[in-house]
Design an enzyme around this catalytic site. Structure first.
Site, PDB file in Angstrom:
ATOM      1  N   ASP A  80      -8.704   0.092   5.220  1.00 47.11           N
ATOM      2  CA  ASP A  80      -8.463   0.956   5.948  1.00 47.11           C
ATOM      3  C   ASP A  80      -8.259   2.583   4.911  1.00 47.11           C
ATOM      4  OD1 ASP A  80      -6.103   0.210   5.625  1.00 47.11           O
ATOM      5  OD2 ASP A  80      -5.982   1.409   6.401  1.00 47.11           O
ATOM      6  N   THR A 121      -0.708   1.602   7.093  1.00 51.98           N
ATOM      7  CA  THR A 121      -0.792   0.857   5.986  1.00 51.98           C
ATOM      8  C   THR A 121      -0.625  -0.420   6.795  1.00 51.98           C
ATOM      9  OG1 THR A 121       0.985  -0.684   4.661  1.00 51.98           O
ATOM     10  CG2 THR A 121       2.087   1.054   5.861  1.00 51.98           C
ATOM     11  N   THR A 124       1.139  -1.390   0.002  1.00 54.18           N
ATOM     12  CA  THR A 124       0.015  -0.151   0.192  1.00 54.18           C
ATOM     13  C   THR A 124       1.088   1.196   0.085  1.00 54.18           C
ATOM     14  OG1 THR A 124      -1.996  -1.251   1.019  1.00 54.18           O
ATOM     15  CG2 THR A 124      -1.379   1.642   1.697  1.00 54.18           C
TER      16      THR A 124
END
Ligand code: ASP
Length: 361
Positions: free
Chosen positions: A259, A279, A228
């Protein structure tokens, strides 16, 4: 050179000291006075002109295997992180808005197959890619996010378009895509996100899932969702902007959203405290409202960015069993990048100009 030679000539040294220096004393004083005047002037203008800026970026946290990270691969990660960092920082130095810096850093990482965002995103259980991204502005608290999009090459650009061209904060799925394409954001085929490496991760994950192991971190391991990406900046006007972009978790099903597109969980920015991009195992970051919690601790407990982010990542989240990390910048340009996993791809330049590019602890 001649002067140096002259002074080192023992016969003439004392003569020089007594006569030459005496004769040139007024000139030396004048030169010194001018130098002091110029340097104090340039210090004042440097102080006036040098804006307080900072940037921190990440490319995911998890169990990065040192064996699989060959020197060539490690260099590729470092080089890509560095070019994203430099691109964002150059814009900040030019006095550009923090939004431009965050988008420029994140699109470089989205376009690299090394990271789990844009090209290189992980596969869903069905063998496709569903991307999530968000961006938030600390001055206005304006925020935009897209979730579960399949045909947008750079989801971070679509997230910013949600702020600029809609009354909403988060758009999802087909609606988000329709909106983005109406805004002129190019439509791409989902296969452009394909990479062999992520396909192999999907095959390994599916084997485990099909042996009746749930879509759970112990079943999939953090190697299933590495990469991410995110960026947080403090711009020359004192505005904090944070953004995050991801492909989510390998073999995710049923429209799972992590998230990263959730304001407060994966991304948060508030000029009065800090900006954060996260992350890690998204479900935990949602439940513990990680990004917003760090800034709230700074604001209401009066603790430093480092203390707040360490408390949340290395205490609260760790005790809960949530693995991952964050990058954060506060309104003084301090940077904090804690993680509770063996590694996190990260890079930063703080307000004092200190540059960091690192993978392991
Ligand atoms: N937080 C992301 C998610 O859960 C994945 C990651 O950061 O590695 O979707």
């Amino acid at each position: 050179m001649a002067l140096f030679y002259y002074i080192n000539d023992p016969k003439t040294e004392s003569l020089l000291q007594s006569k030459t220096i005496q004769r040139s004393t007024p000139l030396i004083i004048l030169v010194f006075a001018l130098a002091i005047l110029l340097s104090s002037h340039s210090t004042v203008s440097a102080q006036e002109e040098a804006p307080v800026i900072a940037i921190a970026i990440h490319g995911g946290a998890g169990t990065i295997s040192k064996q699989r990270l060959t020197p060539e691969l490690e260099k590729a990660y470092i080089d890509t992180l560095e070019s994203a960092l430099n691109a964002g920082y150059a814009l900040l130095r030019n006095g550009e808005d923090g939004t431009a810096a965050v988008i420029s850093a994140i699109t470089i990482l989205e376009d690299s197959p090394l990271f789990n965002a844009g090209i290189g995103a992980v596969y869903t259980y069905q063998g496709e890619h569903e991307l999530d991204a968000s961006i938030m502005h600390g001055q206005s608290r304006k925020a935009g996010a897209v979730a579960g999009v399949t045909s947008i090459k750079n989801p971070i650009i679509a997230a910013q378009a949600v702020i600029d061209h809609s009354d909403h904060v988060m758009l999802s799925g087909a609606g988000a895509e329709e909106f983005a394409h109406q805004q002129g954001i190019e439509k791409v085929d989902n296969s452009i996100f394909n990479t062999q490496r992520r396909l192999e991760s999907l095959q390994r994950a599916k084997e485990r899932i099909d042996q009746n192991l749930s879509l759970h971190k112990d079943a999939l391991g953090s190697d299933m969702r590495f990469g991410t990406v995110g960026a947080v900046v403090l711009d020359a006007k004192g505005n904090i902007v944070a953004g995050t972009s991801t492909g989510g978790m390998t073999a995710k099903r049923f429209g799972r959203i992590g998230d990263s597109p959730i304001i407060g969980a994966g991304t948060f920015a508030d000029n009065e405290s800090c900006g954060v991009s996260a992350t890690g195992h998204g479900e935990y970051f949602i439940k513990y409202n990680v990004a917003a919690d760090i800034c709230a601790r700074m604001k209401y407990q009066g603790v430093t960015l480092e203390q707040a982010s360490n408390m949340v990542i290395n205490r609260v989240l760790k005790e809960a069993g949530g693995d991952g990390g964050i990058v954060a910048v506060d309104n003084n340009g301090n940077v904090s990048m804690p993680f509770n996993t063996p590694g996190m791809y990260r890079a930063s330049i703080d307000a004092s100009g200190n540059k960091t590019i690192a993978i392991f602890k």
